[in-house]
Design an enzyme around this catalytic site. Structure first.
Site, PDB file in Angstrom:
ATOM      1  N   GLY A 321       0.822  -1.211   0.000  1.00 35.50           N
ATOM      2  CA  GLY A 321       0.000   0.000   0.000  1.00 35.50           C
ATOM      3  C   GLY A 321       0.851   1.254   0.000  1.00 35.50           C
ATOM      4  O   GLY A 321       0.527   2.241  -0.667  1.00 35.50           O
ATOM      5  N   TRP A 324       2.244   1.639  -3.445  1.00 35.16           N
ATOM      6  CA  TRP A 324       1.211   2.138  -4.356  1.00 35.16           C
ATOM      7  C   TRP A 324       1.173   3.661  -4.342  1.00 35.16           C
ATOM      8  O   TRP A 324       0.948   4.298  -5.373  1.00 35.16           O
ATOM      9  CB  TRP A 324      -0.154   1.587  -3.947  1.00 35.16           C
ATOM     10  N   HIS A 325       1.415   4.257  -3.172  1.00 38.27           N
ATOM     11  CA  HIS A 325       1.347   5.712  -3.071  1.00 38.27           C
ATOM     12  C   HIS A 325       2.481   6.398  -3.812  1.00 38.27           C
ATOM     13  O   HIS A 325       2.335   7.555  -4.225  1.00 38.27           O
ATOM     14  CB  HIS A 325       1.357   6.143  -1.597  1.00 38.27           C
ATOM     15  N   GLY A 326       3.604   5.739  -3.966  1.00 36.21           N
ATOM     16  CA  GLY A 326       4.700   6.382  -4.671  1.00 36.21           C
ATOM     17  C   GLY A 326       5.926   5.500  -4.750  1.00 36.21           C
ATOM     18  O   GLY A 326       6.164   4.664  -3.874  1.00 36.21           O
ATOM     19  N   PHE A 474      -0.294  10.201  -7.610  1.00 38.05           N
ATOM     20  CA  PHE A 474      -0.203   8.801  -7.170  1.00 38.05           C
ATOM     21  C   PHE A 474      -0.890   7.881  -8.146  1.00 38.05           C
ATOM     22  O   PHE A 474      -1.722   8.276  -8.914  1.00 38.05           O
ATOM     23  CB  PHE A 474      -0.802   8.658  -5.769  1.00 38.05           C
TER      24      PHE A 474
END
Length: 474
Positions: A321, A324-326, A474
């Site tokens: 997770g 996924w954000h960066g 993102f």
């Protein structure tokens, strides 16, 4: 195309009229909405329109293949290959540069040249969001939770412009059935939609922009120049900024969808009033939290395979997770930190469950839990906002050494803005419900006057120009 701009206002006015005029002619309406959504996406960069169309086509082909192989041994292979094909563009655009640079740095430390070329890749806006929605569609067909939709419906489901670039992440069974449901323009919830839109604008244009310019960007940009109290308020300020910015965007998106006759799921519910990290994630970016739970944590085994496997699953879910954000080590560490938080909470909860007498839940304990949870989240936000791990370390170091230095950035305006947003997390809901009800009772002309005054006030208080929403990257 940013929501709080003249360009979007003109775009939405045209789409709004066309939407309701064509609504009785369902097939024509669907193609009109697809076209409008693709124009909205192309406004950023028309080069990436084929990417959105390609992911939509892959999703539909994958869903059809999965449905056809439902009773065959190759069924799971069809699901895996379909999801891999959907994820491939995201992996390339978002993570190629990160892994190529990491490999080059690692091999370079041993005096070796990297075989992977370093290429500057532009990240398409919204790719993470419509990729996750595409995976939801294929997996839900596999699980029998939704049927294979028409190709037109799939393209519209993935491209509908209110949710396209930054969510919320809408499930197939939440949106696709609405595409064929009758919509009545006389039953639009104008008051509720306007409340969301104007509240979102205030959070983004006024609160987020003000705190970003006044304290967050200066301190995070060069933490060595500022005192401990300025650093502390910058950390609190960023907690407010990312909440106001992202919840503001999704409030506007949900409100715009409601003006078109659609209902999107909520995405935030007073997250800073949470008493644990688990509760925080049930209230923060709720559509992503449940996506990670249903499409990653549970398929990994969830909590069904013993305590150790549960901790591993929690860690894997939160690390992925974070990634996924960066594509940066700061995001990996941010996800890891939250995985550790959740693992510790589960361990403590299991230990407390074995006690004979329940622990007292008095007001002091509740507020202590809230304070600890909020500051644990803020520690994560330091990693999330910092441009490097070193910057995060420097920033946290200022909380130790800089308490006797002058503080010029902590102005009354900054204190009020931080206190206002955090304080509203704990206020009763009744006044807001009453205000919305009163707005709904107004006739069109008085309601228009109230909304026009609200728009004037927001644009007057807010700064000139509007920065992109944080989650667009993102």
């Amino acid at each position: 195309m940013l929501f709080p701009t003249v360009d979007f206002a003109l775009f939405f006015a045209l789409v709004f009229v066309g939407h309701w005029l064509l609504n009785p002619r369902l097939r024509v309406w669907k193609w009109f909405m697809i076209g409008a959504s693709y124009v909205f996406y192309a406004w950023w960069d028309p080069r990436f329109v084929p990417l959105l169309a390609g992911v939509s086509a892959i999703s539909q082909v994958g869903a059809i293949a999965v449905a056809r192989k439902a009773d065959r041994p190759s069924h799971r292979w069809a699901v895996g290959l379909s999801c891999a094909a959907i994820l491939a563009p995201l992996a390339f655009f978002k993570y190629y540069g990160f892994f190529a640079l990491s490999a080059a740095n690692t091999l370079g430390s041993f005096g070796l040249a990297s075989p992977v070329p370093l290429v500057q890749v532009v990240l398409p806006v919204g790719v993470s969001f419509f990729t996750f929605m595409a995976i939801s569609y294929v997996v839900d067909v596999h699980r029998g939770r939704t049927e294979v939709a028409s190709t037109v419906d799939v393209f519209l489901y993935l491209s509908l412009f209110p949710h396209l670039v930054a969510g919320p992440i809408v499930r197939p069974n939440e949106l696709i059935p609405q595409l064929d449901a009758p919509r009545d323009r006389h039953r639009i919830d104008v008051a509720g939609a306007s409340w969301l839109i104007f509240g979102g604008l205030f959070k983004k244009v006024v609160i987020s922009s003000y705190l970003t310019a006044q304290i967050v960007d200066p301190v995070f940009g060069d933490p060595t120049r500022y005192s401990a109290i300025e650093t502390l308020f910058a950390i609190w300020g960023y907690a407010v900024v990312i909440y106001a910015d992202f919840s503001g965007y999704t409030d506007i998106a949900i409100g715009i969808a409601r003006m078109l006759g659609f209902e999107f799921p909520r995405n935030f519910d007073r997250p800073y009033s949470a008493r644990s990290i688990g509760e925080f994630w049930r209230c923060w970016h709720m559509t992503l939290s449940r996506w990670l739970r249903d499409y990653l944590y549970i398929p990994l085994g969830g909590s069904r395979r013993g305590a150790r496997r549960t901790y591993v699953n929690l860690m894997l879910t939160m690390v992925l997770g974070g990634l996924w954000h960066g594509a940066a080590w700061t995001f990996v560490l941010w996800g890891t930190l939250h995985g550790v938080y959740l693992a510790i909470e589960r361990f403590v909860r299991q230990r407390e469950a074995g006690r004979l007498a329940p622990t007292s839940e008095g007001p002091a304990r509740i507020w202590l839990q809230r304070a600890i949870t909020f500051h644990a989240v803020c520690l994560g936000w330091v990693l999330f906002r910092s441009d490097s791990v070193a910057t995060a370390g420097t920033l946290l170091g200022r909380l130790v050494n800089g308490w006797f230095e002058p503080s010029t950035l902590v102005t009354p305006g900054v204190v009020i803005a931080v206190a206002l947003v955090i304080g509203l997390q704990f206020t009763p809901r009744a006044p807001a419900r009453y205000a919305k009800a009163r707005l709904a009772q107004l006739r069109p002309v008085p309601m228009g006057a109230v909304l026009a005054f609200a728009l004037f006030a927001i644009t007057s208080i807010g700064p000139q120009g509007v920065a992109p929403f944080i989650y667009f990257q993102f």
